[in-house]
Scaffold this active site. Structure first.
Site, mmCIF file in Angstrom:
data_model
loop_
_atom_site.group_PDB
_atom_site.id
_atom_site.type_symbol
_atom_site.label_atom_id
_atom_site.label_comp_id
_atom_site.label_asym_id
_atom_site.label_seq_id
_atom_site.Cartn_x
_atom_site.Cartn_y
_atom_site.Cartn_z
ATOM 1 C CB CYS A 190 -0.924 -0.024 1.220
ATOM 2 S SG CYS A 190 -1.751 1.546 1.550
ATOM 3 N N GLY A 191 0.704 2.069 -1.028
ATOM 4 C CA GLY A 191 1.476 3.308 -1.119
ATOM 5 C C GLY A 191 1.143 4.301 -0.023
ATOM 6 C CG HIS A 192 -2.718 5.813 0.251
ATOM 7 N ND1 HIS A 192 -2.378 6.967 -0.423
ATOM 8 C CD2 HIS A 192 -3.696 5.222 -0.497
ATOM 9 C CE1 HIS A 192 -3.114 7.074 -1.509
ATOM 10 N NE2 HIS A 192 -3.914 6.035 -1.578
ATOM 11 C CB CYS A 193 0.604 1.534 4.295
ATOM 12 S SG CYS A 193 -1.113 0.977 4.270
#
Length: 557
Positions: free
Chosen positions: A74-77
């Site tokens: 996950c890029g947001h993570c």
């Protein structure tokens, strides 16, 4: 107590959207397995790394536990990870009684199911070992915001002030300080005040019952005072002696008076602008690299005070990365300096007649004229292309839309799109194939319109792609019929949820099924109808969110 505006305050301040949470939890403690007793919990960058066994252990060992459910891909993570670790370090340095942890969601499907995790990252806050009612965190994504949110859950949300030195110390540390002056600290109004303080992270809160402080600040009755290091410097909210302190009214007061008289539009300020619940926004477009443009801000600011709470004054720098705002208003950078006013509920836009000087008087006069209904709103429209009807997919703009869509002899299927929309690009081949298939049918028109460059009087389009079917027949179409949108644009003038259409008739049919040639064809052949099992809206990701002060978008499971 009217709490309809509480979510607005929470959006404004970048905080959790739940009230009444964080109370003394109940429920039986989790029984630990023999395997988990004594198990050492690994740690990465100050963050506990938990699984289904060690989560139970951590809940028993830590009275306040924040858990991030993340996915390795996950890029947001990944973007949140350094801020999350920094928040843990800040709290550890203060010896705060709270611990931060994380769980690999895809590796722990039982936990993601138990806690209703449907996207990443998802953060849950647990208190006193209770795992049945954790509070979901939707607050700021920066370290200090995360830390402050947790501080106000494990410590006092407001400082009790005993003397002027305490007041000055609080004001020195924060740009905005809210102080509740209460003659009796046992009153329910104090509890209301502290509940608000728990979530309003952009402000520091204090409260006092000291007579000398009432006298110092010229008060004779219970009052909530907002002190700020800008504009008027102070705003008072007297507590109604009969009705008491109303949470909704206090929320609206803080929303209105925490905004600068003039706010520059950028990625940091846009969440506050759209969460301010002020429906009219007056925009001054200037080039900040030019001294003569910067000088105009003085008159613009001077015009603002009488309109506080009714019109939000916003400055847009055309020399910055604001081309999307210019495009939305149909402007070019060289047209600055100029004014535009928009009502963000109706999305109607207004422009001054001709070129006017930007002075306090002219700005105020333009505002008054719009508010009094003396200025007609304008619609964006491109020019009609000479070859608009030469391709299988017809090109519509505002100026030829009614002529085509409301032709009583045609069944017209229109795709409203945005040039940058990935979902629109994905369905483009199917739309072209559909037009090619029906190109010899004189009663069927397949068309498309760039909804970012063209606006319609009949309805607004904000979700992309939006597909609408305009069936043939005099009884099923009404030229010029008006619908009213009811949504609010909260993130930017370019992105919002769809407006529900208020109409008692069904002349226009919105298509919400699968976007492929076969289903499109069935829809057309059945006159704008599909079997129930085929008419369900497809699962399509929402447009990417604009940068803001909240946790931001999640990647779905």
């Amino acid at each position: 107590m009217d709490d309809r505006f509480l979510p607005v305050l929470l959006l404004l301040l970048g905080v959790s959207g739940s009230w009444g949470q964080g109370e003394e939890p109940g429920g039986p403690p989790e029984v630990l397995s023999e395997e988990s007793i004594g198990e050492e919990v690994p740690e990465e960058d100050g963050i506990l790394v938990l699984n289904h066994q060690t989560l139970s252990l951590a809940l028993q060992e830590h009275s306040a536990l924040m858990v991030e459910f993340y996915a390795p891909w996950c890029g947001h993570c990944k973007a949140l990870a350094p801020e999350y670790s920094k928040a843990a370090a800040l709290l550890a340095a203060e010896s705060a009684a709270v611990t931060l942890a994380k769980v690999d969601g895809p590796a722990e499907p039982e936990l993601t199911k138990e806690f209703g995790v449907v996207g990443y990252p998802t953060l849950k806050f647990f208190q006193n070992g209770n795992r049945t009612n954790p509070e979901e965190y939707i607050g700021p994504k920066k370290a200090e915001g995360i830390a402050e949110w947790l501080r106000r859950r494990v410590g006092p949300s407001a400082t009790r002030l005993e003397d002027e030195e305490g007041v000055q110390a609080l004001m020195a540390k924060w740009d905005m300080v809210v102080i509740g002056f209460f003659q009796d600290l046992q009153e329910e109004d104090v509890a209301t005040f502290l509940a608000l303080a728990r979530d309003a992270l952009d402000m520091a809160f204090g409260f006092t019952d000291q007579p000398q402080l009432f006298e110092k600040f010229g008060l004779t009755k219970d009052t909530v005072v907002l002190f700020k290091k800008f504009d008027e410097g102070r705003a008072d909210f007297p507590v109604d002696k009969e009705a008491g302190l109303d949470l909704g009214d206090l929320s609206r007061f803080l929303i209105t008076h925490s905004m600068h008289l003039v706010t520059e539009f950028n990625s940091q300020t846009s969440p506050k602008i759209f969460a301010a619940r002020i429906l009219n926004h007056l925009l001054l477009f200037v080039n900040q690299t030019l001294a003569q443009h910067r000088e105009l801000l003085t008159g613009f600011r001077e015009a603002a005070p009488p309109f506080r709470g009714q019109v939000l004054f916003v400055m847009v720098d055309v020399a910055a990365d604001n081309s999307h705002v210019l495009n939305y208003f149909g402007l070019k950078a060289e047209e600055a300096p100029t004014l535009r006013l928009i009502n963000v509920e109706t999305t109607k836009k207004y422009a001054p007649k001709g070129v006017i000087p930007i002075t306090a008087a002219s700005v105020a006069a333009f505002c008054q004229a719009v508010l009094h209904g003396e200025v007609k709103h304008y619609l964006l429209s491109q020019e009609i292309p000479p070859d608009w009807d030469q391709r299988p997919v017809k090109t519509l703009v505002s100026k030829n839309f009614e002529q085509v869509a409301f032709d009583e002899t045609k069944n017209v299927f229109v795709k409203f799109y945005a040039p940058w929309c990935s979902h629109c690009k994905e369905m483009a081949p199917a739309w072209e194939a559909l037009a090619e298939k029906y190109r010899d049918r004189e009663d069927i028109v397949i068309a498309e319109m760039d909804a970012t460059a063209n606006e319609l009087e009949a309805f607004s389009v904000h979700g992309y792609p939006t597909l609408k079917f305009f069936p043939a027949g005099p009884d099923r179409k009404v030229k010029g019929q008006r619908w009213v949108g009811s949504g609010l644009l909260l993130q930017s003038w370019l992105q919002a949820g769809e407006h529900p259409l208020k109409s008692s008739s069904s002349q226009i049919i919105e298509y919400k099924s699968t976007r492929d040639l076969e289903t499109f064809s069935k829809f057309l052949d059945r006159g704008g109808d599909l079997p129930e099992e085929e008419s369900k809206e497809p699962a399509v990701s929402a447009p990417e969110a604009q940068p803001n002060s909240t946790l931001g978008p999640k990647e779905e499971l």
